[in-house]
Design an enzyme around this catalytic site. Sequence first.
Site, PDB file in Angstrom:
ATOM      1  N   THR A 142       0.823  -1.213   0.000  1.00  0.00           N
ATOM      2  CA  THR A 142       0.000   0.000   0.000  1.00  0.00           C
ATOM      3  C   THR A 142       0.855   1.261   0.000  1.00  0.00           C
ATOM      4  O   THR A 142       2.060   1.218   0.264  1.00  0.00           O
ATOM      5  CB  THR A 142      -0.920   0.054   1.232  1.00  0.00           C
ATOM      6  OG1 THR A 142      -0.112   0.253   2.399  1.00  0.00           O
ATOM      7  CG2 THR A 142      -1.733  -1.221   1.390  1.00  0.00           C
ATOM      8  N   CYS A 143       0.205   2.389  -0.242  1.00  0.00           N
ATOM      9  CA  CYS A 143       0.910   3.676  -0.325  1.00  0.00           C
ATOM     10  C   CYS A 143       0.998   4.358   1.026  1.00  0.00           C
ATOM     11  O   CYS A 143       0.815   5.572   1.123  1.00  0.00           O
ATOM     12  CB  CYS A 143       0.203   4.578  -1.321  1.00  0.00           C
ATOM     13  SG  CYS A 143       0.248   3.903  -2.971  1.00  0.00           S
ATOM     14  N   ASP A 144       1.235   3.616   2.076  1.00  0.00           N
ATOM     15  CA  ASP A 144       1.352   4.189   3.416  1.00  0.00           C
ATOM     16  C   ASP A 144       2.680   3.736   3.988  1.00  0.00           C
ATOM     17  O   ASP A 144       3.002   2.547   3.962  1.00  0.00           O
ATOM     18  CB  ASP A 144       0.198   3.699   4.282  1.00  0.00           C
ATOM     19  CG  ASP A 144       0.123   4.429   5.616  1.00  0.00           C
ATOM     20  OD1 ASP A 144       1.188   4.599   6.256  1.00  0.00           O
ATOM     21  OD2 ASP A 144      -0.978   4.823   6.013  1.00  0.00           O
TER      22      ASP A 144
END
Length: 376
Positions: free
Chosen positions: A323-325
């Site tokens: 994910t983009c976290d």
Amino acid sequence: MTPKVARFLAEKAPATPCLVLDVDRVAENYARLRAAMPLARIYYAVKANPAAPILARLVALGSSFDAASFNEVKACLAAGAAPSAISFGNTVKKERDIAAAFAEGVTMFAFDSEEELGKLARSAPGARVYCRILVENAGAEWPLSRKFGCEVAMARRLMIRAGELGLDPYGLSFHVGSQQTDTAAYQAAIGKVAMLFTDLRESGVKVRMVNLGGGYPVRYRTEVPEIGDFGAAIMAAMAEHFGNDLPEMVIEPGRFLVGDAGVVASEVVLVSRKAEDDPVRWVYLDIGRFGGLAETEGEAIRYAIRTPHDGQPDGPVTIAGPTCDSADTLYEKSNYRLPLALKAGDRVELLSTGAYVTTYASQGFNGFAPLAEHYV
Ligand SMILES: *Cc1c(COP(=O)(O)O)cnc(C)c1O
């Protein structure tokens, strides 16, 4: 990984990420635990993995259940558990959920506060209640801090109050923290609870149960004591403090029963470096913190990882989810090494991921689906 899980992965090559769990291994773990602590009644901590095939198998084996919410109570009933075999063990419950569980026939409830006792007296009159006391969590890789339980002096007063309110002051409980690797943690907690137990008896309270909680560990990357070592330490402490007059004993294993029964199959999405001469590769998997690996928070639980290139030259890696976290970085400080041949598209397995994974998966963060589950 059990032979059944290995066969399923080889024959079915299921889409990743997914959990594959061998329910027979759960039954074997249940038998091992019974042999280690034959005098204790086993209440499976449903939150570790509430899948219906697991609950049904444990019902067939005669297990009882520790439920934390009314939905978990319903899941146990749906799997065939008798209401008398269910403990509503969360000390933080909505009063209407207490009433709903009581209406279904559940009569055993945990508490650690005055206000909760009031809810129980109103909505589960006459129920068996047990007070959770605070104990040390040192030695636990997933400690529970001070969120649950109360100090001994307060527990003493609340147990007396329970009787005055028309409840049955049935027992005392503690939890030494999850993935507890030190058998002495149980011995210290038993000493603490035993003093209070004796004190209450002398004060005329008919307390008769000690709930030793969960915490029994699973082997991840490093050895942990055998379950027999925990059983021996616990029984020695019980005998030391209670002599021949042992109270009813309850244990609430979660991780131990299901952890090593399951494997997460994952695919490598990318292997990269932050500079051409950086020795550390970043390995991005198609599962991460938000896909169910929540216990990698703080790198607390360190899963063993298998790859198709095991045994070949390896090097240091940082392992992250898709994910983009940035919080979705699994291991940066725990000295993981993976084969230099590892590349995008490789299938890898995270071992002993049967506990505390499926239910932690998010509903679709960044569009990634909740974790698929296969029970074999
Ligand atoms: C989570 C929990 C357990 C199970 O703990 P494990 O470490 O998985 O054995 C048992 N009892 C209570 C009250 C819990 O909250």
